[in-house]
Design a protein around this motif. Structure first.
Motif, short mmCIF file in Angstrom:
data_model
loop_
_atom_site.label_atom_id
_atom_site.label_comp_id
_atom_site.label_asym_id
_atom_site.label_seq_id
_atom_site.Cartn_x
_atom_site.Cartn_y
_atom_site.Cartn_z
N ILE A 11 43.99 35.85 40.31
CA ILE A 11 43.03 36.58 39.07
C ILE A 11 43.83 37.71 38.69
O ILE A 11 44.92 38.26 39.63
CB ILE A 11 41.66 37.02 40.23
CG1 ILE A 11 40.72 37.59 39.31
CG2 ILE A 11 41.99 38.12 41.00
CD1 ILE A 11 39.42 37.77 39.77
N ARG A 12 43.57 38.04 37.49
CA ARG A 12 44.05 39.06 36.70
C ARG A 12 42.94 40.01 36.27
O ARG A 12 41.82 39.60 36.17
CB ARG A 12 44.77 38.51 35.31
CG ARG A 12 45.88 37.58 35.83
CD ARG A 12 46.46 36.98 34.43
NE ARG A 12 47.61 36.09 34.86
CZ ARG A 12 47.62 35.04 33.97
NH1 ARG A 12 46.92 34.91 32.91
NH2 ARG A 12 48.59 34.17 34.27
N MET A 13 43.10 40.99 36.05
CA MET A 13 42.13 42.06 35.93
C MET A 13 41.50 41.65 34.29
O MET A 13 40.32 42.19 34.28
CB MET A 13 42.97 43.62 35.45
CG MET A 13 41.86 44.73 35.36
SD MET A 13 40.62 44.86 37.06
CE MET A 13 39.55 45.97 36.55
N GLU A 14 42.06 41.14 33.47
CA GLU A 14 41.54 40.80 32.30
C GLU A 14 40.65 39.53 32.63
O GLU A 14 39.78 39.25 31.69
CB GLU A 14 42.51 40.12 31.35
CG GLU A 14 43.60 39.07 31.65
CD GLU A 14 44.86 39.51 32.14
OE1 GLU A 14 45.84 38.83 32.19
OE2 GLU A 14 45.00 40.94 32.58
N ASP A 15 40.52 39.01 33.66
CA ASP A 15 39.45 37.80 33.97
C ASP A 15 38.19 38.28 34.43
O ASP A 15 37.23 37.65 34.32
CB ASP A 15 40.04 36.99 35.04
CG ASP A 15 41.34 36.19 34.75
OD1 ASP A 15 41.70 36.14 33.70
OD2 ASP A 15 42.17 36.02 35.96
N VAL A 16 38.31 39.63 34.88
CA VAL A 16 37.03 40.33 35.54
C VAL A 16 35.64 40.24 34.54
O VAL A 16 34.62 40.13 34.88
CB VAL A 16 36.99 41.52 36.21
CG1 VAL A 16 36.08 42.47 36.61
CG2 VAL A 16 38.38 41.33 37.20
N GLU A 17 36.00 40.68 33.21
CA GLU A 17 34.78 40.78 32.33
C GLU A 17 34.07 39.38 32.30
O GLU A 17 32.84 39.37 32.03
CB GLU A 17 35.36 41.33 31.46
CG GLU A 17 34.12 41.78 30.28
CD GLU A 17 34.63 42.63 28.96
OE1 GLU A 17 33.69 42.91 28.19
OE2 GLU A 17 35.43 43.21 29.16
N LEU A 40 28.83 46.30 34.88
CA LEU A 40 30.15 45.96 34.58
C LEU A 40 31.18 47.05 35.17
O LEU A 40 32.21 46.62 35.88
CB LEU A 40 30.64 46.06 32.95
CG LEU A 40 31.65 45.56 32.72
CD1 LEU A 40 32.34 44.20 33.12
CD2 LEU A 40 32.00 45.61 30.87
N GLU A 41 30.70 48.32 35.03
CA GLU A 41 31.28 49.43 35.82
C GLU A 41 31.82 49.14 37.22
O GLU A 41 32.78 49.35 37.77
CB GLU A 41 31.11 50.76 35.51
CG GLU A 41 31.05 50.94 33.88
CD GLU A 41 29.80 50.34 33.11
OE1 GLU A 41 29.11 50.03 33.69
OE2 GLU A 41 30.26 50.26 32.02
N VAL A 42 30.52 49.00 38.06
CA VAL A 42 30.57 48.52 39.37
C VAL A 42 31.62 47.41 39.62
O VAL A 42 32.19 47.29 40.62
CB VAL A 42 29.31 48.72 39.98
CG1 VAL A 42 29.01 48.28 41.39
CG2 VAL A 42 28.54 49.74 39.78
N PHE A 43 31.36 46.24 38.97
CA PHE A 43 32.05 45.07 39.30
C PHE A 43 33.51 45.20 38.89
O PHE A 43 34.24 44.98 39.72
CB PHE A 43 31.41 44.08 38.07
CG PHE A 43 31.72 42.55 38.26
CD1 PHE A 43 30.97 41.93 39.43
CD2 PHE A 43 32.77 42.19 37.49
CE1 PHE A 43 31.56 40.55 39.53
CE2 PHE A 43 33.07 40.85 38.08
CZ PHE A 43 32.48 40.00 38.50
N GLN A 44 33.84 45.88 37.85
CA GLN A 44 35.14 46.25 37.52
C GLN A 44 36.01 47.31 38.61
O GLN A 44 37.13 46.95 39.15
CB GLN A 44 35.51 47.03 36.14
CG GLN A 44 35.33 45.96 35.25
CD GLN A 44 35.53 46.79 33.83
OE1 GLN A 44 34.81 47.75 33.66
NE2 GLN A 44 35.84 46.10 32.87
N ALA A 45 34.94 48.20 39.07
CA ALA A 45 35.56 48.99 40.35
C ALA A 45 35.76 48.17 41.48
O ALA A 45 36.67 48.45 42.33
CB ALA A 45 34.77 49.92 40.84
N ALA A 46 34.95 47.32 41.89
CA ALA A 46 35.10 46.19 43.18
C ALA A 46 36.65 45.60 42.99
O ALA A 46 37.35 45.51 43.76
CB ALA A 46 33.98 45.59 43.20
#
Length: 179
Positions: A11-17, A40-46
């Motif tokens: 997985i890459r950070m750009e996949d998270v959204e 989205l903020e909580v999801f990205q933080a995880a």
């Protein structure tokens, strides 16, 4: 594995959204056991914590097709001492449902677990109301170890959860047939 069947990659950070949107889809959330979608903020933080490599017991993968992310797979609770790990998968792009991409991603994940990590067993839990996942586990060659009766409280009621597993020897014996 051919691109027509999809593939897994770290997985890459750009996949998270892209993956965040799947939590807000009621059908996907129900199949995945998500009661309350995260912001989205909580999801990205995880995911940011994952990228810091805080734990060696979790590996996350994106399932891609023609360069776009269509799903997510994880190998978690990796127990090197006992040689086992749990896995989970979601195909978030509904246009890709029923086309074999999830099955291929699981087969790729099993290959990674058994050939790279040299695990002895991989297992998962599936809601018994999720017929698609129950059938897929059987078609790949997983053994249904049992049912945990009324094991999880979800959407106002208790649900049974089936436990499936596959051993490295079973995977090696049948990988050409089922994957």
């Amino acid at each position: 594995m051919t691109e027509e069947k999809g593939m897994i990659r770290p997985i890459r950070m750009e996949d998270v959204e892209v993956m965040h949107a799947w939590e807000h889809d009621e059908e996907i959330a129900t199949a995945s056991g998500i009661i309350k979608p995260r912001s989205l903020e909580v999801f990205q933080a995880a995911y940011a914590k994952y990228f810091l490599k805080v734990s060696d017991s979790l590996r996350l993968f994106s399932i891609t097709l023609d360069g776009r992310v269509i799903g997510r797979a994880e190998l978690g609770l990796i127990d090197r001492e006992n040689g086992n790990a749990a896995f989970g998968i979601v195909i978030g792009d509904k246009l890709c449902w029923g086309k074999g991409y999830g099955k291929q991603a699981i087969c790729d994940l099993l290959g990674w677990a058994f050939e790279e990590l040299h695990l002895h067993k991989v297992y998962c839990e599936v809601y018994t109301f999720n017929d698609r996942s129950m059938n897929m586990m059987r078609s790949i060659g997983f053994h249904q170890d049992g049912v945990l009766r009324e094991h999880e409280y979800f959407n106002g009621e208790y649900h049974d959860v089936a436990v499936f597993s596959i051993l490295q020897s079973e995977y090696n014996k049948n990988k050409r047939i089922r994957c």
